[in-house]
Design an enzyme around this catalytic site. Structure first.
Site, PDB file in Angstrom:
ATOM      1  N   LYS A  20       0.894  -1.117  -0.057  1.00 58.29           N
ATOM      2  CA  LYS A  20       0.053  -0.041  -0.193  1.00 58.29           C
ATOM      3  C   LYS A  20       0.997   1.414  -0.162  1.00 58.29           C
ATOM      4  CE  LYS A  20      -4.448  -1.535   1.667  1.00 58.29           C
ATOM      5  NZ  LYS A  20      -5.709  -1.447   2.433  1.00 58.29           N
ATOM      6  N   LYS A  54      -5.077  -9.895  -5.905  1.00 59.27           N
ATOM      7  CA  LYS A  54      -6.523 -10.295  -5.301  1.00 59.27           C
ATOM      8  C   LYS A  54      -7.566  -9.391  -5.664  1.00 59.27           C
ATOM      9  CE  LYS A  54      -6.121  -7.424  -1.131  1.00 59.27           C
ATOM     10  NZ  LYS A  54      -6.555  -7.288   0.024  1.00 59.27           N
ATOM     11  N   LYS A  75     -10.567  -3.300  -3.369  1.00 59.30           N
ATOM     12  CA  LYS A  75     -11.356  -1.914  -3.364  1.00 59.30           C
ATOM     13  C   LYS A  75     -10.492  -0.895  -4.014  1.00 59.30           C
ATOM     14  CE  LYS A  75     -13.214  -2.225   1.316  1.00 59.30           C
ATOM     15  NZ  LYS A  75     -12.143  -2.188   1.989  1.00 59.30           N
TER      16      LYS A  75
HETATM   17  N1  AQP Z   1      -9.863 -10.622  -2.552  1.00 60.52           N
HETATM   18  C1  AQP Z   1     -10.339 -11.015  -1.254  1.00 60.52           C
HETATM   19  N2  AQP Z   1     -10.520 -12.343  -1.216  1.00 60.52           N
HETATM   20  C2  AQP Z   1     -10.903 -12.831  -0.109  1.00 60.52           C
HETATM   21  N3  AQP Z   1     -11.002 -12.048   1.124  1.00 60.52           N
HETATM   22  C3  AQP Z   1     -10.980 -10.512   0.958  1.00 60.52           C
HETATM   23  N4  AQP Z   1     -10.924  -9.531   1.936  1.00 60.52           N
HETATM   24  C4  AQP Z   1     -10.531  -8.305   1.248  1.00 60.52           C
HETATM   25  N5  AQP Z   1     -10.348  -8.746  -0.101  1.00 60.52           N
HETATM   26  C5  AQP Z   1     -10.286 -10.070  -0.208  1.00 60.52           C
HETATM   27  C6  AQP Z   1     -11.265  -9.805   3.248  1.00 60.52           C
HETATM   28  O1  AQP Z   1     -12.392  -8.800   3.447  1.00 60.52           O
HETATM   29  C7  AQP Z   1     -12.172  -8.407   4.821  1.00 60.52           C
HETATM   30  C8  AQP Z   1     -12.313  -6.814   5.168  1.00 60.52           C
HETATM   31  O2  AQP Z   1     -11.255  -6.225   4.346  1.00 60.52           O
HETATM   32  P1  AQP Z   1     -10.755  -4.791   4.335  1.00 60.52           P
HETATM   33  O3  AQP Z   1     -11.505  -3.856   3.590  1.00 60.52           O
HETATM   34  O4  AQP Z   1     -10.881  -4.145   5.737  1.00 60.52           O
HETATM   35  O5  AQP Z   1      -9.484  -4.745   3.914  1.00 60.52           O
HETATM   36  P2  AQP Z   1      -8.678  -5.296   2.799  1.00 60.52           P
HETATM   37  O6  AQP Z   1      -8.330  -6.676   3.113  1.00 60.52           O
HETATM   38  O7  AQP Z   1      -7.428  -4.320   2.831  1.00 60.52           O
HETATM   39  O8  AQP Z   1      -9.869  -5.130   1.740  1.00 60.52           O
HETATM   40  P3  AQP Z   1      -9.656  -4.790   0.283  1.00 60.52           P
HETATM   41  O9  AQP Z   1     -10.860  -4.746  -0.496  1.00 60.52           O
HETATM   42  O10 AQP Z   1      -8.444  -5.439  -0.512  1.00 60.52           O
HETATM   43  O11 AQP Z   1      -9.147  -3.405   0.390  1.00 60.52           O
HETATM   44  P4  AQP Z   1      -8.072  -2.337   0.229  1.00 60.52           P
HETATM   45  O12 AQP Z   1      -8.197  -2.120  -1.337  1.00 60.52           O
HETATM   46  O13 AQP Z   1      -8.567  -1.285   0.793  1.00 60.52           O
HETATM   47  O14 AQP Z   1      -6.920  -3.034   0.545  1.00 60.52           O
HETATM   48  C9  AQP Z   1     -10.815  -9.026   5.396  1.00 60.52           C
HETATM   49  O15 AQP Z   1     -11.118 -10.063   6.095  1.00 60.52           O
HETATM   50  C10 AQP Z   1     -10.145  -9.447   4.360  1.00 60.52           C
HETATM   51  O16 AQP Z   1      -9.382 -10.423   4.390  1.00 60.52           O
END
Ligand code: AQP
Length: 325
Positions: free
Chosen positions: A111, A192, A195
């Site tokens: 990030k 992966k 968002k």
């Molecule tokens: N691609 C994924 N596959 C399975 N699980 C996922 N999670 C996120 N992406 C995937 C799970 O969603 C939960 C909440 O995640 P978050 O939004 O708090 O943070 P993150 O993991 O950083 O999710 P994103 O969507 O990838 O957001 P950004 O882009 O901001 O980094 C967690 O349990 C995560 O494992």
């Protein structure tokens, strides 16, 4: 009965990865356990986010979590910043963590890479996450596979704190789903679904219209080999589709793979399964958005309940390290 805690940032549009990796499993465990689920708005401040957008997204994430099936009668659903013990315990844990271990966090590297300035909060994010969980003495943390490293750090901090100051925290375990623990981007199956990556065709939103889901799945990147086989290393695109089908329908990936001779039929069934899976969530979201007052009431009651538990743990930790009270 175990205590379960998990959280999600109000930082974007929620996608299939969030649902299959996390939310679906939160719903599955809510009735058999003492469960706390948190909209982690303080975490969203680690990257630049417009203040009015953050406010709006916080409430809308609560709507989403209710729409996927969290039952406010049995779970404690709340907003992180409404419980002041989260940042207070995070400080005690920052003074337990080392710079060396934070330097090893892969998500921080990903990030922060390519940014001219990086907020200090992005660096200490995993420590705040540890505070989130440890405050509730959680035994289990249902998360996607991308959070494993943060969970390992959390366990190390809990053990170190307990050893140094006396038993204060339960040492939690990550609970990662067997299928779809890491849902991959449909256009770039090597990364992966997320968002924060701008990949509109590769990301299936929880509220996508059926025709958009169909189009995204139809255009999903596969390979030229033409055979349907589950092999995430050699065939990441096809394997991702098989995992989606398996998670949405309950058949195993191997069983799903054996049903298809070509990618066209597989994609058609994946799209159909995802459309059926997400339709009730879209409908329920629309209903809840029409009564935001009720959602706010749920969050207020949740914060009250969370605060009662969190304040006991915080006081114990503060006393253990020698803070004067
Ligand atoms: N691609 C994924 N596959 C399975 N699980 C996922 N999670 C996120 N992406 C995937 C799970 O969603 C939960 C909440 O995640 P978050 O939004 O708090 O943070 P993150 O993991 O950083 O999710 P994103 O969507 O990838 O957001 P950004 O882009 O901001 O980094 C967690 O349990 C995560 O494992």
């Amino acid at each position: 009965m175990a205590t379960v805690f998990s959280g999600v940032q109000p930082s974007g549009d929620y996608h299939l990865g969030n649902y299959l990796g996390a939310f679906k499993n939160w719903v599955a465990v809510q009735h058999e356990n003492e469960a706390f689920f948190c909209v982690v708005d303080l975490h969203a401040l680690t990257l630049d986010i417009d203040p009015s957008e953050l406010r709006e997204r916080t409430l809308d994430l609560a709507v989403t979590l209710l729409a996927v099936g969290l039952d406010p009668e049995v779970v404690t659903l709340f907003v992180q910043s409404h419980v002041p013990e989260h940042p207070r315990l995070a400080w005690l844990l920052e003074c337990t963590a080392t710079v060396g271990e934070l330097n090893r966090m892969v998500q921080f590297k990903e990030k922060s890479s390519g940014r001219e300035t990086v907020r200090a909060g992005l660096y200490t994010y995993p420590v705040l996450m540890a505070a989130d969980v440890l405050l509730y003495q959680a035994d289990q943390v249902p998360v996607g596979d991308d959070q494993r490293q943060h969970l390992e750090l959390m366990r190390d901090l809990a053990v170190r704190f307990n050893n140094r100051y006396g038993r204060t925290f339960t040492v939690p375990e990550a609970v990662v789903p067997k299928v779809a623990a890491r849902v991959m981007d449909l256009q770039q199956p090597g990364r992966k679904m997320s968002k924060s990556i701008d990949s509109p065709l590769g990301t299936v939103g929880l509220l996508d219209a059926p025709k958009d889901i169909e189009r995204k799945v139809r255009r999903a990147v596969t390979d030229t080999d033409g055979r349907v086989r589950y092999d995430p290393e050699a065939k990441p695109g096809v394997s991702n589709l098989l995992e989606l089908l398996s998670a949405a329908t309950g058949v195993s990936v191997e069983e799903a793979a054996a049903r298809y001779d070509g990618y066209g039929d597989l994609k058609r069934d994946v799209a159909e399964a995802l459309i059926s899976l997400l339709a009730p969530i879209r409908q329920r979201t629309a209903e809840l958005r029409a009564d935001l007052g009720e959602v706010e009431r749920i969050l207020t009651a949740g914060a009250d309940r969370a605060h009662k538990v969190a304040s006991v743990t915080y006081e114990r930790a503060a006393k253990a390290v020698g803070l004067f009270s």
